[in-house]
Design a protein around this motif. Structure first.
Motif, PDB file in Angstrom:
ATOM      1  N   ALA A 118      52.297  37.191  53.139  1.00  0.00           N
ATOM      2  CA  ALA A 118      52.928  35.961  52.650  1.00  0.00           C
ATOM      3  C   ALA A 118      52.560  35.706  51.195  1.00  0.00           C
ATOM      4  CB  ALA A 118      52.504  34.775  53.517  1.00  0.00           C
ATOM      5  N   LEU A 119      51.280  35.869  50.848  1.00  0.00           N
ATOM      6  CA  LEU A 119      50.826  35.645  49.478  1.00  0.00           C
ATOM      7  C   LEU A 119      51.492  36.629  48.527  1.00  0.00           C
ATOM      8  CD1 LEU A 119      48.893  34.103  47.591  1.00  0.00           C
ATOM      9  CD2 LEU A 119      47.141  35.827  48.115  1.00  0.00           C
ATOM     10  N   GLU A 120      51.606  37.883  48.936  1.00  0.00           N
ATOM     11  CA  GLU A 120      52.246  38.901  48.104  1.00  0.00           C
ATOM     12  C   GLU A 120      53.705  38.556  47.826  1.00  0.00           C
ATOM     13  OE1 GLU A 120      52.975  42.240  45.874  1.00  0.00           O
ATOM     14  OE2 GLU A 120      51.007  41.544  46.599  1.00  0.00           O
ATOM     15  N   MET A 121      54.354  37.913  48.800  1.00  0.00           N
ATOM     16  CA  MET A 121      55.768  37.545  48.664  1.00  0.00           C
ATOM     17  C   MET A 121      55.947  36.182  48.005  1.00  0.00           C
ATOM     18  SD  MET A 121      57.267  38.898  52.340  1.00  0.00           S
ATOM     19  CE  MET A 121      58.944  38.375  51.928  1.00  0.00           C
ATOM     20  N   GLY A 122      54.824  35.495  47.723  1.00  0.00           N
ATOM     21  CA  GLY A 122      54.903  34.177  47.111  1.00  0.00           C
ATOM     22  C   GLY A 122      55.375  33.103  48.065  1.00  0.00           C
ATOM     23  N   LEU A 123      55.065  33.274  49.354  1.00  0.00           N
ATOM     24  CA  LEU A 123      55.485  32.330  50.389  1.00  0.00           C
ATOM     25  C   LEU A 123      54.273  31.714  51.063  1.00  0.00           C
ATOM     26  CD1 LEU A 123      58.238  34.486  52.151  1.00  0.00           C
ATOM     27  CD2 LEU A 123      58.620  32.665  50.481  1.00  0.00           C
ATOM     28  N   SER A 124      54.471  30.531  51.648  1.00  0.00           N
ATOM     29  CA  SER A 124      53.449  29.989  52.533  1.00  0.00           C
ATOM     30  C   SER A 124      53.473  30.793  53.823  1.00  0.00           C
ATOM     31  CB  SER A 124      53.731  28.517  52.834  1.00  0.00           C
ATOM     32  OG  SER A 124      54.902  28.392  53.648  1.00  0.00           O
ATOM     33  N   LEU A 125      52.401  30.716  54.602  1.00  0.00           N
ATOM     34  CA  LEU A 125      52.348  31.450  55.860  1.00  0.00           C
ATOM     35  C   LEU A 125      53.482  31.007  56.783  1.00  0.00           C
ATOM     36  CD1 LEU A 125      50.997  33.439  57.775  1.00  0.00           C
ATOM     37  CD2 LEU A 125      49.434  31.604  58.484  1.00  0.00           C
ATOM     38  N   GLY A 126      53.737  29.693  56.828  1.00  0.00           N
ATOM     39  CA  GLY A 126      54.798  29.170  57.684  1.00  0.00           C
ATOM     40  C   GLY A 126      56.171  29.688  57.284  1.00  0.00           C
ATOM     41  N   ASP A 127      56.431  29.721  55.968  1.00  0.00           N
ATOM     42  CA  ASP A 127      57.722  30.211  55.486  1.00  0.00           C
ATOM     43  C   ASP A 127      57.883  31.707  55.784  1.00  0.00           C
ATOM     44  OD1 ASP A 127      58.504  27.756  54.579  1.00  0.00           O
ATOM     45  OD2 ASP A 127      57.932  28.120  52.484  1.00  0.00           O
ATOM     46  N   TYR A 128      56.787  32.450  55.649  1.00  0.00           N
ATOM     47  CA  TYR A 128      56.849  33.887  55.950  1.00  0.00           C
ATOM     48  C   TYR A 128      57.145  34.108  57.431  1.00  0.00           C
ATOM     49  CZ  TYR A 128      55.253  38.630  56.927  1.00  0.00           C
ATOM     50  OH  TYR A 128      55.172  39.924  57.371  1.00  0.00           O
ATOM     51  N   GLN A 129      56.495  33.347  58.291  1.00  0.00           N
ATOM     52  CA  GLN A 129      56.737  33.489  59.725  1.00  0.00           C
ATOM     53  C   GLN A 129      58.165  33.084  60.091  1.00  0.00           C
ATOM     54  OE1 GLN A 129      53.461  31.180  61.296  1.00  0.00           O
ATOM     55  NE2 GLN A 129      52.132  32.983  61.471  1.00  0.00           N
ATOM     56  N   ASP A 130      58.683  32.068  59.411  1.00  0.00           N
ATOM     57  CA  ASP A 130      60.085  31.690  59.632  1.00  0.00           C
ATOM     58  C   ASP A 130      61.018  32.826  59.237  1.00  0.00           C
ATOM     59  OD1 ASP A 130      59.400  29.191  60.563  1.00  0.00           O
ATOM     60  OD2 ASP A 130      59.747  28.167  58.648  1.00  0.00           O
ATOM     61  N   LEU A 131      60.666  33.519  58.159  1.00  0.00           N
ATOM     62  CA  LEU A 131      61.484  34.645  57.719  1.00  0.00           C
ATOM     63  C   LEU A 131      61.443  35.787  58.725  1.00  0.00           C
ATOM     64  CD1 LEU A 131      63.244  35.698  55.403  1.00  0.00           C
ATOM     65  CD2 LEU A 131      61.174  36.618  54.345  1.00  0.00           C
ATOM     66  N   LEU A 132      60.273  36.031  59.313  1.00  0.00           N
ATOM     67  CA  LEU A 132      60.155  37.056  60.359  1.00  0.00           C
ATOM     68  C   LEU A 132      61.063  36.726  61.537  1.00  0.00           C
ATOM     69  CD1 LEU A 132      56.295  37.705  60.469  1.00  0.00           C
ATOM     70  CD2 LEU A 132      58.056  39.281  59.644  1.00  0.00           C
ATOM     71  N   THR A 133      61.115  35.444  61.890  1.00  0.00           N
ATOM     72  CA  THR A 133      61.989  35.025  62.986  1.00  0.00           C
ATOM     73  C   THR A 133      63.449  35.239  62.616  1.00  0.00           C
ATOM     74  OG1 THR A 133      60.383  33.348  63.681  1.00  0.00           O
ATOM     75  CG2 THR A 133      62.644  33.107  64.489  1.00  0.00           C
ATOM     76  N   LYS A 134      63.777  34.984  61.382  1.00  0.00           N
ATOM     77  CA  LYS A 134      65.166  35.118  60.913  1.00  0.00           C
ATOM     78  C   LYS A 134      65.647  36.564  60.972  1.00  0.00           C
ATOM     79  CE  LYS A 134      68.069  34.412  56.822  1.00  0.00           C
ATOM     80  NZ  LYS A 134      69.202  33.848  57.575  1.00  0.00           N
ATOM     81  N   VAL A 135      64.847  37.487  60.454  1.00  0.00           N
ATOM     82  CA  VAL A 135      65.298  38.884  60.439  1.00  0.00           C
ATOM     83  C   VAL A 135      65.224  39.506  61.826  1.00  0.00           C
ATOM     84  CG1 VAL A 135      64.665  39.203  58.028  1.00  0.00           C
ATOM     85  CG2 VAL A 135      63.031  39.820  59.794  1.00  0.00           C
ATOM     86  N   ARG A 136      64.333  38.994  62.656  1.00  0.00           N
ATOM     87  CA  ARG A 136      64.236  39.330  64.077  1.00  0.00           C
ATOM     88  C   ARG A 136      64.126  40.817  64.366  1.00  0.00           C
ATOM     89  NH1 ARG A 136      67.481  36.251  68.934  1.00  0.00           N
ATOM     90  NH2 ARG A 136      66.290  37.163  70.619  1.00  0.00           N
ATOM     91  N   GLY A 137      63.512  41.569  63.486  1.00  0.00           N
ATOM     92  CA  GLY A 137      63.352  42.993  63.753  1.00  0.00           C
ATOM     93  C   GLY A 137      64.672  43.718  63.666  1.00  0.00           C
ATOM     94  N   THR A 138      64.642  44.983  63.375  1.00  0.00           N
ATOM     95  CA  THR A 138      65.859  45.775  63.313  1.00  0.00           C
ATOM     96  C   THR A 138      65.616  47.081  64.040  1.00  0.00           C
ATOM     97  OG1 THR A 138      65.126  46.465  61.116  1.00  0.00           O
ATOM     98  CG2 THR A 138      66.832  44.773  61.217  1.00  0.00           C
ATOM     99  N   GLN A 139      66.529  48.027  63.879  1.00  0.00           N
ATOM    100  CA  GLN A 139      66.431  49.250  64.644  1.00  0.00           C
ATOM    101  C   GLN A 139      65.152  50.000  64.319  1.00  0.00           C
ATOM    102  OE1 GLN A 139      68.121  50.052  67.048  1.00  0.00           O
ATOM    103  NE2 GLN A 139      67.787  52.225  67.409  1.00  0.00           N
ATOM    104  N   LEU A 140      64.488  50.525  65.337  1.00  0.00           N
ATOM    105  CA  LEU A 140      63.182  51.133  65.163  1.00  0.00           C
ATOM    106  C   LEU A 140      63.266  52.587  64.723  1.00  0.00           C
ATOM    107  CD1 LEU A 140      60.143  51.073  65.412  1.00  0.00           C
ATOM    108  CD2 LEU A 140      60.390  51.551  67.840  1.00  0.00           C
TER     109      LEU A 140
END
Length: 238
Positions: A118-140
């Motif tokens: 999160a720090l590397e991306m310039g985001l708060s931890l909460g915002d980074y976790q929200d982004l993880l939920t948004k992208v929801r993983g992709t093909q492995l």
């Protein structure tokens, strides 16, 4: 199941294999953004199942479930492709996460934690976790960025079975990829290893994994997305 006239009983088979449609839909939905509706996938999958019933020929020597699985998945993928399920914005977010993970791994010589990413991306931890939920993983396995840097490939096409994958060379390459994947999973943080093992080895859905880990389903989704980002980074180097 056959009728008195010796024909396949379509209604009975639709009922029997409806659980297969639901299972395939659950497996696919976990790899897709939150805007994709499970019920829509199931509905399209049932159409694929009906199509399989009308086209199945036992004389070809293929089991019906194998044939139906291909038709069901094909119908779902066609629907996803037609609706452009993964936006360019989501693809960009996914690549941004992977870039941050890769940079930190090179710097720290270990797997970075969420706060560091999160720090590397310039985001708060909460915002980074929200982004993880948004992208929801992709093909492995079929990684979006392995074939081009622009990220505009329609990688749903890579779900389709190709002739070369049935060749000895294709099988050897697949075995090497699988081994690379196993090695990459072993280097994940412990909790993410659990998530990947339960999801891919034991075929558990996100709700079941959440119950085992005693966290929310949303949290499992975040851990899954983060694991995918780490694995995609490692496997791109392979």
């Amino acid at each position: 199941m056959y009728t008195a006239k010796g024909q396949l009983d379509a209604n009975a088979l639709l009922k029997q294999y409806s659980s297969l449609v639901r299972r395939l839909a659950h497996q696919m939905i976990a790899k897709l953004p939150a805007n994709v509706e499970l019920d829509d996938l199931i509905q399209v999958g049932m159409i694929g199942l009906s199509d399989a019933l009308s086209r199945f020929d036992a004389a070809q020597g293929v089991q019906f479930e194998t044939f139906a699985t291909q038709r069901i998945r094909g119908a779902m993928l066609d629907e996803l492709r037609g609706n452009d399920w993964m936006s360019r914005g989501d693809r960009r977010h996914q690549r941004t996460i992977e870039t941050a993970v890769h940079k930190l791994e090179q710097k720290l010589h270990r797997a970075p934690n969420e706060s560091e990413i999160a720090l590397e991306m310039g985001l708060s931890l909460g915002d980074y976790q929200d982004l993880l939920t948004k992208v929801r993983g992709t093909q492995l396995i079929y990684l979006e960025d392995m074939s081009g840097a622009d990220g505009d490939d329609d990688y749903l096409d890579r779900h389709q079975v190709r002739d070369e994958e049935a060749s000895p060379l294709g099988r050897l390459q697949d075995q090497r990829m699988r081994q690379a994947l196993v090695d990459a999973i072993k280097n994940l943080p412990e909790r993410e290893q659990y998530v990947m093992s339960m999801y891919y080895e034991h075929d558990m859905n996100l709700k079941e994994i959440a119950a085992v880990l005693k966290v929310t389903e949303s949290r499992v989704c975040q851990l899954h997305s983060q694991s995918i980002a780490r694995l995609r980074t490692r496997l791109r180097e392979w």
